[in-house]
Design a protein around this motif. Sequence first.
Motif, short mmCIF file in Angstrom:
data_model
loop_
_atom_site.label_atom_id
_atom_site.label_comp_id
_atom_site.label_asym_id
_atom_site.label_seq_id
_atom_site.Cartn_x
_atom_site.Cartn_y
_atom_site.Cartn_z
N GLY B 59 55.01 1.41 -22.06
CA GLY B 59 55.55 3.20 -20.83
C GLY B 59 54.73 3.82 -21.60
N SER B 60 55.43 4.87 -21.05
CA SER B 60 54.85 6.08 -21.25
C SER B 60 54.76 6.44 -23.15
N TYR B 61 53.70 7.45 -22.91
CA TYR B 61 53.19 8.11 -24.50
C TYR B 61 52.49 6.81 -25.50
N GLY B 62 52.37 6.15 -24.76
CA GLY B 62 51.78 4.78 -25.70
C GLY B 62 52.29 3.68 -26.39
N PHE B 63 54.14 3.69 -26.01
CA PHE B 63 55.05 2.81 -26.52
C PHE B 63 54.61 1.70 -25.48
N GLU B 64 54.88 0.65 -26.46
CA GLU B 64 55.46 -1.20 -26.23
C GLU B 64 56.72 -1.49 -26.62
N ALA B 65 57.01 -2.26 -25.71
CA ALA B 65 57.76 -2.99 -26.39
C ALA B 65 58.40 -4.46 -26.30
N GLU B 66 58.22 -5.41 -27.31
CA GLU B 66 58.16 -6.94 -26.68
C GLU B 66 59.48 -7.26 -26.82
N PHE B 67 59.77 -8.72 -25.54
CA PHE B 67 61.03 -8.46 -24.65
C PHE B 67 60.77 -10.42 -26.27
N ASN B 68 61.91 -10.61 -26.76
CA ASN B 68 61.52 -12.31 -27.95
C ASN B 68 63.31 -12.57 -26.82
N LYS B 69 63.49 -13.78 -25.98
CA LYS B 69 64.14 -14.32 -26.01
C LYS B 69 64.97 -14.82 -26.58
N SER B 70 64.48 -16.11 -27.41
CA SER B 70 64.69 -17.05 -28.27
C SER B 70 65.64 -15.71 -29.68
N GLN B 71 65.30 -14.79 -29.80
CA GLN B 71 65.40 -13.69 -30.45
C GLN B 71 66.79 -12.49 -30.18
N THR B 72 66.74 -12.54 -28.93
CA THR B 72 67.84 -11.54 -28.14
C THR B 72 67.04 -10.33 -28.81
N SER B 73 65.71 -10.25 -28.84
CA SER B 73 65.65 -8.79 -28.55
C SER B 73 64.25 -8.20 -28.08
N PHE B 74 64.59 -7.11 -28.43
CA PHE B 74 63.69 -5.76 -27.75
C PHE B 74 63.59 -4.95 -28.09
N HIS B 75 62.19 -4.83 -29.06
CA HIS B 75 62.10 -3.91 -30.00
C HIS B 75 60.58 -2.82 -29.71
N LEU B 76 61.14 -2.11 -29.99
CA LEU B 76 59.86 -0.79 -29.51
C LEU B 76 59.24 -0.97 -30.50
N LYS B 77 57.42 -0.69 -30.47
CA LYS B 77 56.35 -0.16 -31.17
C LYS B 77 55.88 1.02 -30.32
N LYS B 78 54.72 1.42 -31.44
CA LYS B 78 53.20 2.25 -31.02
C LYS B 78 52.37 2.30 -31.95
N PRO B 79 51.24 1.25 -31.67
CA PRO B 79 50.24 1.40 -33.54
C PRO B 79 50.17 2.89 -33.99
N SER B 80 50.46 4.04 -33.80
CA SER B 80 50.08 5.00 -34.41
C SER B 80 50.29 5.98 -33.98
N ALA B 81 52.08 6.25 -34.79
CA ALA B 81 52.60 7.43 -34.84
C ALA B 81 51.87 8.85 -34.52
N LEU B 82 52.86 9.77 -33.77
CA LEU B 82 52.33 11.06 -34.09
C LEU B 82 53.89 11.86 -34.26
N VAL B 83 53.80 12.88 -35.16
CA VAL B 83 54.89 14.00 -34.94
C VAL B 83 55.63 14.07 -33.54
N SER B 84 54.74 14.18 -32.88
CA SER B 84 55.84 13.79 -31.85
C SER B 84 56.70 13.52 -31.15
#
Lengths: 115, 115
Positions: B59-84
């Motif tokens: 998605g936007s600003y370098g974010f990504e998310a992984e859909f995991n059907k078996s765990q019913t999860s959709f965690h948001l991730k970013k490899p390198s966080a910014l203060v902003s």
Amino acid sequence: NAGVTQTPKFQVLKTGQSMTLQCAQDMNHNSMYWYRQDPGMGLRLIYYSASEGTTDKGEVPNGYNVSRLNKREFSLRLESAAPSQTSVYFCASSGLAGGLTDTQYFGPGTRLTVL
Amino acid sequence: AQSVAQPEDQVNVAEGNPLTVKCTYSVSGNPYLFWYVQYPNRGLQFLLKYITGDNLVKGSYGFEAEFNKSQTSFHLKKPSALVSDSALYFCAVSTRGPNAGKSTFGDGTTLTVKP
């Protein structure tokens, strides 16, 4: 292209007073929504309108009424304000096709305080 | 009924470190999942969504998310966080059926990125 606009930005009411929150979108969206945001409770849907001429209750409709005036405008009315209605109110719109997968676009919010 | 849980009210990370904001959901049927971000005194802004297909959504600003059907999860991730990136993050879900057209939002997670 202003997106979703809301008026007013801030409002203070006394218990029992009435007011109408205005919302307009210029994206030709079919669906429009009213949410309230309270600390620790996320966004709760008050009412929504899937298309012009239709409205439906959300999670917390009591104490509110809505009008879908035309495709662009969706207003929220508090007939007799109560302190429990102190909140931040957001209007949103979505969908050229009104589908489930549509992203919602939010207005800047109205901060309402009821004394 | 559909629901969303964001188990952490607050996530703190150091700038440059990876970040994860957790989301789990409960729906009957196939979920449509969204992440939104809210900066102070602003409305929500769309980050990304999962509708179907590849489980990893970018998605936007370098974010990504992984859909995991078996765990019913959709965690948001970013490899390198910014203060902003410091803001309030909301996960939302919608699905077909009686609640079609109504998204359910989590309570939000406040992300703080420290320099």
